[in-house]
Each structure stands twice: as C-alpha cells, then as structure tokens.
Scaffold this active site. Structure first.
Site, PDB file in Angstrom:
ATOM      1  N   ARG A  24     -20.027  10.882   8.555  1.00 40.63           N
ATOM      2  CA  ARG A  24     -20.955  12.023   8.455  1.00 40.63           C
ATOM      3  C   ARG A  24     -21.844  11.907   7.220  1.00 40.63           C
ATOM      4  O   ARG A  24     -23.063  12.094   7.278  1.00 40.63           O
ATOM      5  CB  ARG A  24     -20.130  13.322   8.410  1.00 40.63           C
ATOM      6  CG  ARG A  24     -20.913  14.582   8.134  1.00 40.63           C
ATOM      7  CD  ARG A  24     -19.934  15.759   8.110  1.00 40.63           C
ATOM      8  NE  ARG A  24     -20.583  17.021   7.812  1.00 40.63           N
ATOM      9  CZ  ARG A  24     -20.726  17.497   6.581  1.00 40.63           C
ATOM     10  NH1 ARG A  24     -20.323  16.802   5.539  1.00 40.63           N
ATOM     11  NH2 ARG A  24     -21.310  18.678   6.397  1.00 40.63           N
ATOM     12  N   ASP A 131      -3.301   3.097   2.598  1.00 38.61           N
ATOM     13  CA  ASP A 131      -2.440   2.332   1.680  1.00 38.61           C
ATOM     14  C   ASP A 131      -2.838   2.423   0.202  1.00 38.61           C
ATOM     15  O   ASP A 131      -2.030   2.129  -0.676  1.00 38.61           O
ATOM     16  CB  ASP A 131      -2.409   0.853   2.088  1.00 38.61           C
ATOM     17  CG  ASP A 131      -1.672   0.630   3.394  1.00 38.61           C
ATOM     18  OD1 ASP A 131      -0.913   1.530   3.809  1.00 38.61           O
ATOM     19  OD2 ASP A 131      -1.853  -0.435   3.997  1.00 38.61           O
ATOM     20  N   GLU A 191      15.468  10.495  -4.812  1.00 42.53           N
ATOM     21  CA  GLU A 191      16.476   9.976  -5.751  1.00 42.53           C
ATOM     22  C   GLU A 191      16.169   8.537  -6.133  1.00 42.53           C
ATOM     23  O   GLU A 191      16.512   8.079  -7.216  1.00 42.53           O
ATOM     24  CB  GLU A 191      17.879  10.079  -5.139  1.00 42.53           C
ATOM     25  CG  GLU A 191      18.535  11.450  -5.329  1.00 42.53           C
ATOM     26  CD  GLU A 191      17.873  12.569  -4.543  1.00 42.53           C
ATOM     27  OE1 GLU A 191      17.237  12.285  -3.511  1.00 42.53           O
ATOM     28  OE2 GLU A 191      17.975  13.739  -4.975  1.00 42.53           O
ATOM     29  N   LYS A 217      27.138  14.503  -6.476  1.00 39.90           N
ATOM     30  CA  LYS A 217      25.844  14.670  -5.801  1.00 39.90           C
ATOM     31  C   LYS A 217      26.089  14.449  -4.309  1.00 39.90           C
ATOM     32  O   LYS A 217      26.610  13.413  -3.908  1.00 39.90           O
ATOM     33  CB  LYS A 217      24.868  13.619  -6.337  1.00 39.90           C
ATOM     34  CG  LYS A 217      23.459  13.848  -5.939  1.00 39.90           C
ATOM     35  CD  LYS A 217      22.558  12.943  -6.761  1.00 39.90           C
ATOM     36  CE  LYS A 217      21.098  13.120  -6.462  1.00 39.90           C
ATOM     37  NZ  LYS A 217      20.629  14.441  -6.169  1.00 39.90           N
ATOM     38  N   SER A 219      23.854  14.787  -1.465  1.00 36.26           N
ATOM     39  CA  SER A 219      22.870  14.169  -0.558  1.00 36.26           C
ATOM     40  C   SER A 219      21.815  13.429  -1.375  1.00 36.26           C
ATOM     41  O   SER A 219      21.598  13.734  -2.545  1.00 36.26           O
ATOM     42  CB  SER A 219      22.208  15.238   0.320  1.00 36.26           C
ATOM     43  OG  SER A 219      21.413  16.086  -0.476  1.00 36.26           O
ATOM     44  N   HIS A 256       3.351   5.869  12.349  1.00 35.71           N
ATOM     45  CA  HIS A 256       1.911   6.143  12.457  1.00 35.71           C
ATOM     46  C   HIS A 256       1.533   7.607  12.316  1.00 35.71           C
ATOM     47  O   HIS A 256       0.340   7.916  12.241  1.00 35.71           O
ATOM     48  CB  HIS A 256       1.373   5.572  13.766  1.00 35.71           C
ATOM     49  CG  HIS A 256       1.285   4.079  13.732  1.00 35.71           C
ATOM     50  ND1 HIS A 256       2.390   3.277  13.875  1.00 35.71           N
ATOM     51  CD2 HIS A 256       0.232   3.252  13.503  1.00 35.71           C
ATOM     52  CE1 HIS A 256       2.014   2.010  13.771  1.00 35.71           C
ATOM     53  NE2 HIS A 256       0.718   1.956  13.541  1.00 35.71           N
ATOM     54  N   ARG A 259      -0.918   8.108   9.635  1.00 34.87           N
ATOM     55  CA  ARG A 259      -2.331   7.734   9.753  1.00 34.87           C
ATOM     56  C   ARG A 259      -3.181   8.835  10.383  1.00 34.87           C
ATOM     57  O   ARG A 259      -4.414   8.738  10.390  1.00 34.87           O
ATOM     58  CB  ARG A 259      -2.459   6.443  10.573  1.00 34.87           C
ATOM     59  CG  ARG A 259      -2.041   5.203   9.831  1.00 34.87           C
ATOM     60  CD  ARG A 259      -3.146   4.157   9.783  1.00 34.87           C
ATOM     61  NE  ARG A 259      -3.480   3.649  11.075  1.00 34.87           N
ATOM     62  CZ  ARG A 259      -3.141   2.427  11.537  1.00 34.87           C
ATOM     63  NH1 ARG A 259      -2.456   1.618  10.758  1.00 34.87           N
ATOM     64  NH2 ARG A 259      -3.507   2.033  12.713  1.00 34.87           N
TER      65      ARG A 259
HETATM   66  O1  F6P Z   1      -3.583   1.072   7.591  1.00 35.36           O
HETATM   67  C1  F6P Z   1      -2.711   0.253   6.857  1.00 35.36           C
HETATM   68  C2  F6P Z   1      -1.395   0.274   7.503  1.00 35.36           C
HETATM   69  O2  F6P Z   1      -1.093   1.611   7.580  1.00 35.36           O
HETATM   70  C3  F6P Z   1      -0.209  -0.450   6.890  1.00 35.36           C
HETATM   71  O3  F6P Z   1       0.462   0.217   5.867  1.00 35.36           O
HETATM   72  C4  F6P Z   1       0.648  -0.713   8.085  1.00 35.36           C
HETATM   73  O4  F6P Z   1       1.538  -1.724   7.922  1.00 35.36           O
HETATM   74  C5  F6P Z   1      -0.375  -1.063   9.107  1.00 35.36           C
HETATM   75  O5  F6P Z   1      -1.496  -0.286   8.794  1.00 35.36           O
HETATM   76  C6  F6P Z   1       0.025  -0.905  10.530  1.00 35.36           C
HETATM   77  O6  F6P Z   1      -1.133  -0.929  11.321  1.00 35.36           O
HETATM   78  P1  F6P Z   1      -1.235  -1.291  12.843  1.00 35.36           P
HETATM   79  O7  F6P Z   1      -0.234  -0.466  13.534  1.00 35.36           O
HETATM   80  O8  F6P Z   1      -2.630  -0.919  13.174  1.00 35.36           O
HETATM   81  O9  F6P Z   1      -0.970  -2.738  12.960  1.00 35.36           O
END
Ligand code: F6P
Length: 326
Positions: A24, A131, A191, A217, A219, A256, A259
């Site tokens: 954008r 990352d 931890e 401790k 957990s 994922h 992401r």
């Molecule tokens: O975007 C980076 C990342 O999240 C890494 O940390 C991870 O290993 C990788 O992508 C996995 O990506 P994909 O599932 O697209 O191969």
C-alpha cells in the site's frame, strides 16, 4: 529529475504480516510522485511469467490491516538461473518498468542483487520476514506480529502446563536464527530459550531443570527455535525426558500460525515507512539496496551487505533472558 516513470512491486519468499501495508505504501507513494505502479504477482515467478496488473490507489484500499499478501508470494528456482533473469528483464523492458521494489528476506535480496549486477533496471528492497534475520535493519516487517502471536499462544500453554505440573517444549520459527525465540521467550517469561546461535545448551538446560526441581518448581516452559542444533523441540524433549522420567513432558510446535494474522500497529507503521522510503530511493536513482530501520531512522543498506553480513543476536537480551529466568 528522476528518470523513473513506472515501477513494479512484488512480494517474495515467506509471507509476513505487514507485507500488505508495505504494498500500500509503495503504491500510494509512487502515485503521489506521479509514477505508474505495476503489481507483480507470485514474486519472481510472476516476473518471469509476466503476471502483471496495474495498481491504482483504490487497489490497495482496506489491506493495511490484513495478513498475507494481495500480490501472493513464492520461492522461485527459475530466477536463480541466468535464463530466468533474462526473461524477467525482457518482461520489465517490454512493460516499460524502470525500477522494482522487492519485499522479502535474504533469498529475495540475493536474487535482486544478482539481477542488478547483470541488468540496468534498479531494484530496491524492503525487509519483510518474521525471522528478523536481515543485517542492516533493527526490525523486519512481520517480526513484531509473530512475537505477539507466539506470546498469546505461550500464555495459554502456560495455564495448562501449570495446571498439570508439566514441562513444555514450544518450538517457534527461525530456521537459521533465534530472534523470534529469544524475544518471545523474554516476553513470556520462559524458563529457558534454545537458539541456533548458542551451542551446547543441553547440559546447562538439564542442570537448570534439576535446580528448579530442588526448589519445587512444578512447571517449565522452554522455547526452542526450529533451527536449534539438536534438531527442534521433539528431539530436545526426547533427550531431556531420559533424565527426568517422573516429569510429564509435552511438545507444541507453533508452526505457520506465526506467519498469519493482522499485523500489529508497529508492523503497519514500519511497513508504511519502509514502503515510502523504497519509492523515494528509486526516485533518487538508488539501486541494489535495501531500506532498513536503524535506531528509528531510515537507512539505505547495499544488498551486498544485507545478504552477506550476519545479524548478531543481542548479548544484552541473552543476559536478560538468563537473569530473569532464575
Ligand atoms: O519466513 C521464514 C520462515 O518462517 C522460517 O522461519 C521457516 O523455517 C520458513 O519460513 C518456513 O517456510 P515455508 O513453510 O514457506 O517453507
């Protein structure tokens, strides 16, 4: 006066929340500067296949809050070949595109750098990866959102870990780096935090757990970066279990989920600043460079450095994590 009249924009590699906010910003800054904008779909693959569509101001309405990328993304093997890059160049020429903003991580910038060594159409990069492992910028787009996603998930796991007196190993993303693990680990009061940058952590982890037991401790939450040297959370858990047979151990891989989701306001603002700065850089005849944020200021970093130099894990953060987990 700039010679640039028309630019392309693409997202490449793993998606990251805030990429849409960057698209954008690129689009609207370009239009403000009276440039035409072409959205290139599916990253470098779309560049090679001429998968182009014109972007207007309204094309990027209502996306600043959305995760993913409206331009789609891909990891493209063909762009690694000279034939693929030649085809990309011909498509850019044919469509009169004078410069390209590429939003992605180190793989994206490596491709852009090679392209700019071979061809005269300037590429400027915007760091977008959860990352945060790109040299030359304090933060990459998506990192902050991913941290918040991890924190929310770990807080929930802590409830059940505590209810059952369990030891949890939680794996977070970071194929080659521990930035997500370290910062989210501090945010969640983990931890222990295991990351690829620190070697031989198993022995100290075991003695730390041992000390914890002596102090009654009940957990523990251990954050493990997926690229950790033992091979991830399941492998670590197996090795630890052997020595703590009475302890109930569980593993969660967040995967994922990290992401996706609506970007935080921090990521939206960073993406807006970086997208704006990338277009300004192209208008100033810059090429083969990434725009980054250093000490809250925009900085231009050559791709050469961004992809070759290694971003160091903060020693201060490591120390804080260690001290606060006693
Ligand atoms: O975007 C980076 C990342 O999240 C890494 O940390 C991870 O290993 C990788 O992508 C996995 O990506 P994909 O599932 O697209 O191969």
């Amino acid at each position: 006066m700039t010679r640039i009249k028309k630019i392309g924009v693409l997202t490449s590699g793993g998606d990251a929340p805030g990429m849409n906010a960057a698209i954008r910003a690129v689009t609207r800054t370009a239009i403000y500067n009276e440039l035409e904008v072409i959205g290139i779909r599916h990253g470098y693959k779309g560049l090679i296949e001429e998968n182009f569509k014109q972007l207007k101001s309204h094309s990027v309405s209502d996306i600043i809050q959305r995760g993913g990328t409206i331009l789609k993304t891909a990891r493209c093997h063909e762009f690694k070949t000279s034939q693929g890059r030649k085809q990309a160049y011909e498509n850019l020429k044919k469509n009169n595109i004078d410069g390209v903003v590429v939003i992605g991580g180190d793989g994206t910038f490596t491709g852009a750098r090679i392209f700019n060594e071979e061809y005269d159409i300037p590429f400027v990069g915007v760091p977008g990866t959860i990352d945060n492992d790109i040299y030359g910028t304090d933060y990459t787009i998506g990192y902050d959102t991913a941290l918040n996603t991890v924190a929310e998930a770990v807080d929930k796991i802590r409830d059940t870990a505590s209810a059952h007196n369990r030891l949890f190993f939680i794996e977070v993303m970071g194929k080659e780096s521990g930035f997500i693990a370290l910062r989210s680990g501090i945010a969640c009061g983990a931890e222990a935090i295991l990351i690829p940058e620190i070697k031989n952590q198993l022995a100290s982890l075991k003695s730390q757990l041992e000390d914890g037991f002596k102090r009654k401790k009940s957990s523990n939450i251990i954050i493990v970066a997926e690229g950790e040297e033992e091979g991830g959370a399941f492998q670590i858990a197996d090795k630890v279990k052997k020595d703590f047979k009475d302890y109930s151990v569980r593993v969660t891989v967040l995967g994922h989920i990290q992401r996706g989701g609506s970007p935080t306001s921090f990521d939206r603002v960073s993406a807006s600043r970086l997208g704006y700065a990338a277009v300004e850089a192209l208008c100033d005849d810059q090429k083969s460079s990434m725009v980054g944020i250093q000490h809250d200021k925009i900085a231009l970093v050559p791709f050469r450095k961004a992809v070759k130099l290694h971003k160091e894990i903060s020693k201060e953060m490591l120390e804080i994590a260690n001290i606060l987990s006693i």
